[in-house]
Design a protein around this motif. Structure first.
Motif, PDB file in Angstrom:
ATOM      1  N   ALA A 121      13.058   4.317  -1.554  1.00  0.00           N
ATOM      2  CA  ALA A 121      13.718   3.130  -1.009  1.00  0.00           C
ATOM      3  C   ALA A 121      13.126   2.738   0.343  1.00  0.00           C
ATOM      4  CB  ALA A 121      15.215   3.381  -0.873  1.00  0.00           C
ATOM      5  N   ALA A 122      12.880   3.728   1.202  1.00  0.00           N
ATOM      6  CA  ALA A 122      12.329   3.427   2.530  1.00  0.00           C
ATOM      7  C   ALA A 122      10.928   2.837   2.416  1.00  0.00           C
ATOM      8  CB  ALA A 122      12.294   4.699   3.378  1.00  0.00           C
ATOM      9  N   ALA A 123      10.111   3.406   1.526  1.00  0.00           N
ATOM     10  CA  ALA A 123       8.755   2.886   1.333  1.00  0.00           C
ATOM     11  C   ALA A 123       8.801   1.455   0.785  1.00  0.00           C
ATOM     12  CB  ALA A 123       7.971   3.794   0.396  1.00  0.00           C
ATOM     13  N   LEU A 124       9.732   1.204  -0.134  1.00  0.00           N
ATOM     14  CA  LEU A 124       9.859  -0.134  -0.725  1.00  0.00           C
ATOM     15  C   LEU A 124      10.239  -1.165   0.342  1.00  0.00           C
ATOM     16  CD1 LEU A 124      11.707  -0.934  -4.057  1.00  0.00           C
ATOM     17  CD2 LEU A 124      11.909  -2.416  -2.066  1.00  0.00           C
ATOM     18  N   VAL A 125      11.294  -0.863   1.092  1.00  0.00           N
ATOM     19  CA  VAL A 125      11.778  -1.820   2.094  1.00  0.00           C
ATOM     20  C   VAL A 125      10.731  -2.044   3.179  1.00  0.00           C
ATOM     21  CG1 VAL A 125      13.513  -2.220   3.877  1.00  0.00           C
ATOM     22  CG2 VAL A 125      14.208  -1.296   1.665  1.00  0.00           C
ATOM     23  N   ALA A 126      10.124  -0.960   3.656  1.00  0.00           N
ATOM     24  CA  ALA A 126       9.128  -1.086   4.722  1.00  0.00           C
ATOM     25  C   ALA A 126       7.913  -1.881   4.247  1.00  0.00           C
ATOM     26  CB  ALA A 126       8.700   0.302   5.196  1.00  0.00           C
ATOM     27  N   THR A 127       7.466  -1.611   3.016  1.00  0.00           N
ATOM     28  CA  THR A 127       6.295  -2.320   2.488  1.00  0.00           C
ATOM     29  C   THR A 127       6.590  -3.798   2.279  1.00  0.00           C
ATOM     30  OG1 THR A 127       5.524  -0.314   1.385  1.00  0.00           O
ATOM     31  CG2 THR A 127       4.606  -2.400   0.610  1.00  0.00           C
ATOM     32  N   PHE A 128       7.742  -4.096   1.728  1.00  0.00           N
ATOM     33  CA  PHE A 128       8.097  -5.498   1.497  1.00  0.00           C
ATOM     34  C   PHE A 128       8.162  -6.250   2.826  1.00  0.00           C
ATOM     35  CE2 PHE A 128      10.478  -9.230   0.467  1.00  0.00           C
ATOM     36  CZ  PHE A 128      10.205  -9.484  -0.865  1.00  0.00           C
ATOM     37  N   THR A 129       8.833  -5.660   3.799  1.00  0.00           N
ATOM     38  CA  THR A 129       8.968  -6.309   5.107  1.00  0.00           C
ATOM     39  C   THR A 129       7.604  -6.484   5.782  1.00  0.00           C
ATOM     40  OG1 THR A 129      11.156  -5.298   5.362  1.00  0.00           O
ATOM     41  CG2 THR A 129      10.112  -6.168   7.348  1.00  0.00           C
ATOM     42  N   PHE A 130       6.796  -5.427   5.760  1.00  0.00           N
ATOM     43  CA  PHE A 130       5.466  -5.482   6.368  1.00  0.00           C
ATOM     44  C   PHE A 130       4.623  -6.579   5.728  1.00  0.00           C
ATOM     45  CE2 PHE A 130       1.013  -4.270   5.724  1.00  0.00           C
ATOM     46  CZ  PHE A 130       0.562  -4.200   7.036  1.00  0.00           C
ATOM     47  N   THR A 131       4.641  -6.659   4.414  1.00  0.00           N
ATOM     48  CA  THR A 131       3.794  -7.618   3.698  1.00  0.00           C
ATOM     49  C   THR A 131       4.201  -9.052   3.989  1.00  0.00           C
ATOM     50  OG1 THR A 131       3.528  -5.984   1.931  1.00  0.00           O
ATOM     51  CG2 THR A 131       2.869  -8.232   1.436  1.00  0.00           C
ATOM     52  N   VAL A 132       5.499  -9.331   3.963  1.00  0.00           N
ATOM     53  CA  VAL A 132       5.966 -10.692   4.223  1.00  0.00           C
ATOM     54  C   VAL A 132       5.634 -11.107   5.661  1.00  0.00           C
ATOM     55  CG1 VAL A 132       8.015 -12.153   4.417  1.00  0.00           C
ATOM     56  CG2 VAL A 132       7.755 -10.622   2.457  1.00  0.00           C
ATOM     57  N   ARG A 133       5.850 -10.200   6.601  1.00  0.00           N
ATOM     58  CA  ARG A 133       5.581 -10.548   8.009  1.00  0.00           C
ATOM     59  C   ARG A 133       4.090 -10.696   8.277  1.00  0.00           C
ATOM     60  NH1 ARG A 133      10.069  -6.973  11.425  1.00  0.00           N
ATOM     61  NH2 ARG A 133      11.893  -8.133  10.651  1.00  0.00           N
ATOM     62  N   LEU A 134       3.277  -9.815   7.697  1.00  0.00           N
ATOM     63  CA  LEU A 134       1.832  -9.952   7.871  1.00  0.00           C
ATOM     64  C   LEU A 134       1.341 -11.242   7.223  1.00  0.00           C
ATOM     65  CD1 LEU A 134      -0.878  -8.844   8.826  1.00  0.00           C
ATOM     66  CD2 LEU A 134      -1.043  -7.565   6.664  1.00  0.00           C
ATOM     67  N   GLY A 135       1.890 -11.576   6.077  1.00  0.00           N
ATOM     68  CA  GLY A 135       1.526 -12.833   5.422  1.00  0.00           C
ATOM     69  C   GLY A 135       1.801 -14.026   6.303  1.00  0.00           C
ATOM     70  N   ARG A 136       2.937 -13.988   7.012  1.00  0.00           N
ATOM     71  CA  ARG A 136       3.260 -15.089   7.925  1.00  0.00           C
ATOM     72  C   ARG A 136       2.252 -15.151   9.080  1.00  0.00           C
ATOM     73  NH1 ARG A 136       8.254 -13.515   9.517  1.00  0.00           N
ATOM     74  NH2 ARG A 136       9.091 -14.237   7.526  1.00  0.00           N
ATOM     75  N   LEU A 137       1.853 -13.979   9.570  1.00  0.00           N
ATOM     76  CA  LEU A 137       0.922 -13.929  10.698  1.00  0.00           C
ATOM     77  C   LEU A 137      -0.468 -14.464  10.346  1.00  0.00           C
ATOM     78  CD1 LEU A 137       1.748 -10.470  12.350  1.00  0.00           C
ATOM     79  CD2 LEU A 137       2.136 -12.741  13.332  1.00  0.00           C
ATOM     80  N   ILE A 138      -0.931 -14.170   9.127  1.00  0.00           N
ATOM     81  CA  ILE A 138      -2.294 -14.562   8.761  1.00  0.00           C
ATOM     82  C   ILE A 138      -2.335 -15.874   7.985  1.00  0.00           C
ATOM     83  CG2 ILE A 138      -3.073 -12.167   8.759  1.00  0.00           C
ATOM     84  CD1 ILE A 138      -3.036 -12.209   5.729  1.00  0.00           C
ATOM     85  N   GLY A 139      -1.183 -16.520   7.837  1.00  0.00           N
ATOM     86  CA  GLY A 139      -1.162 -17.849   7.241  1.00  0.00           C
ATOM     87  C   GLY A 139      -1.095 -17.902   5.737  1.00  0.00           C
ATOM     88  N   VAL A 140      -0.566 -16.856   5.086  1.00  0.00           N
ATOM     89  CA  VAL A 140      -0.370 -16.874   3.637  1.00  0.00           C
ATOM     90  C   VAL A 140       0.991 -17.519   3.350  1.00  0.00           C
ATOM     91  CG1 VAL A 140      -0.106 -15.468   1.546  1.00  0.00           C
ATOM     92  CG2 VAL A 140      -1.794 -14.834   3.272  1.00  0.00           C
TER      93      VAL A 140
END
Length: 356
Positions: A121-140
Motif C-alpha cells: 500500500a505504501a509503495a502504491l500510494v507513494a508511486t502514484f503521488t510521485f508520478t502525478v506530481r512529477l508529471g505536473r512538473l515536466i509538463g505531462v
C-alpha cells in the motif's frame, strides 16, 4: 370521458411500446455486432501469438493493443464497427473488471500479512503521488500522468484502462500509458531475477518485492518464479493483493474527478464524472470468491473468459488509436514512465529491506 381516455391510453399502448422497444434493442444489437466481432477477431490471434518464441512473456492484452493499433493505422477501423468497438472499451471492460475479482480471496490477502500489505500500500500510494506530481512538473497532461501512475503503481494495462473509466483521457493517452508500463514492466521481468543474490533477498523478500513493484501479473509470475517455487507463489499472491487495491484507487479518483467537475465553471453545462460502480462489483466478486468454494474447472474457465474480455477491450482501444497523435505526445511521458518505474522499484525495495 376525456379523463377515462387518458387513463386507458398507456394500457392500450403497452404492447405497442414493448414491440418498439424490442425493435430498438434488435437494431442496437445489430449495430454493435461488427465492432464486437472485430475486437474478438483481434483478441483471438493475440492469445495464439503469445505461444510463439519471444512472445510468451507478454500478456495477450499487450499483443492485442499492438494488433489493434496496427489494424487501425494500416487498414482503418470501419465506420460500421465503431459502435461495437466503443461498447468493448466500456461495457465489456467493466464486466471484465468485475470478473477479475473472482481471482482473489480474502485469505490470499491474509497470507501476505499486515507488514506485506503495508509495504504494498505504501509503495502504491507513494508511486502514484510521485508520478502525478512529477508529471505536473515536466509538463505531462494530468490525465496521461494519472494513467501512467495507475499502471505503474497497481497492475499495468488493466489498471490503465480501469482508471480511464474515470479520467476519460483520449485513447492515445491510454495507448501511450499501456506502452510505458509494458516496456518498463518487461525490463523489470528480465532484470529482477538477476538481483536476489546481489541484494541479499530471500525467496519471501524477493517475491514480495516483485509483487509490490512489477507492473503486470504475467510479468510478476515470470520474474518471481525464476527464484524458485516459494518466491513465485508469494510474489503472485503479493501481486494479486496489489490488484485488490485497484478498487479504492479508482473510487478515490472518481470522487476527485467529481469534485473538480463541481468546482469548475466549465463543468456547469456538462455532467460530473461518474462514480465507478463497477469497482464495487469487483469487490463483491472478491467477497463471493472468499465465501464460496468455486470448482477449479469453473475458476479456470472464468480466468480465461476474464482475460479474453480484457484482451477485447485492449484490442478495441488499439482500434481507436492514431499513431500520429501518439507521436505528438513526445518523449516526456516516456520519461515519466521510466521515473515511475525506478521509483517504485527502489522505494518498495527499501521498504522490503527495512520491514519485510
Amino acid at each position: 370521458m376525456n379523463a377515462l381516455a387518458r387513463t386507458e391510453t398507456p394500457i392500450l399502448a403497452g404492447p405497442s411500446q414493448t414491440r418498439r422497444q424490442a425493435a430498438r434493442d434488435d437494431r442496437d444489437s445489430a449495430r454493435l455486432l461488427p465492432g464486437l466481432l472485430l475486437a474478438a477477431g483481434i483478441a483471438a490471434p493475440a492469445f495464439a501469438l503469445r505461444h510463439l518464441p519471444g512472445l510468451s512473456s507478454f500478456s495477450p492484452m499487450i499483443i492485442a493493443i499492438v494488433l489493434g493499433i496496427a489494424f487501425h493505422n494500416l487498414v482503418g477501423t470501419p465506420a460500421a464497427a465503431r459502435p461495437g468497438v466503443a461498447f468493448s472499451m466500456r461495457k465489456v471492460l467493466r464486466f471484465a473488471i468485475i470478473l477479475l475479482g473472482l481471482q482473489l480471496t480474502a485469505s490470499q490477502v491474509a497470507e501476505v500479512g499486515a507488514t506485506g500489505i503495508a509495504i504494498i500500500a505504501a509503495a502504491l500510494v507513494a508511486t502514484f503521488t510521485f508520478t502525478v506530481r512529477l508529471g505536473r512538473l515536466i509538463g505531462v497532461d494530468q490525465k496521461l500522468a494519472e494513467l501512467i501512475a495507475a499502471g505503474t503503481s497497481i497492475c499495468g494495462a488493466s489498471a490503465v484502462i480501469a482508471t480511464n473509466m474515470v479520467t476519460k483521457a483520449p485513447d492515445e493517452d491510454v495507448a501511450y500509458a499501456v506502452a510505458c508500463v509494458t516496456v518498463f514492466g518487461s525490463i523489470a521481468m528480465f532484470v529482477y531475477p538477476l538481483l536476489p543474490g546481489l541484494l541479499q533477498l530471500g525467496p519471501h523478500a524477493y517475491g514480495l518485492w516483485a509483487g509490490a513493484s512489477i507492473h503486470e501479473i504475467a510479468q510478476v509470475v515470470a520474474a518471481s518464479f525464476q527464484d524458485g517455487q516459494q518466491a513465485g507463489e508469494f510474489g503472485t499472491v503479493a501481486k494479486l493483493t496489489r490488484v485488490m487495491m485497484l478498487a479504492p484507487v479508482v473510487i478515490a479518483l472518481g470522487v476527485a474527478a467529481r469534485q473538480r467537475a463541481k468546482s469548475s465553471r466549465a463543468a456547469q453545462s456538462s455532467p460530473a464524472a461518474p462514480m465507478p460502480w463497477f469497482v464495487l462489483g469487483f469487490v463483491a466478486m472478491v467477497g463471493i470468491n472468499s465465501l464460496i468454494d468455486i470448482p477449479a474447472e469453473a475458476k479456470a474457465w472464468i480466468v480465461s473468459l476474464t482475460t479474453f474480455l480484457l484482451t477485447m477491450a485492449l484490442a478495441a482501444m488499439g482500434l481507436e488509436t492514431d499513431i500520429r497523435k501518439l507521436r505528438a505526445k513526445g518523449l516526456r511521458p516516456l520519461f515519466l514512465g521510466l521515473a515511475a518505474f525506478l521509483f517504485i522499484a527502489t522505494f518498495s525495495l527499501m521498504l522490503v529491506k527495512l520491514l519485510g
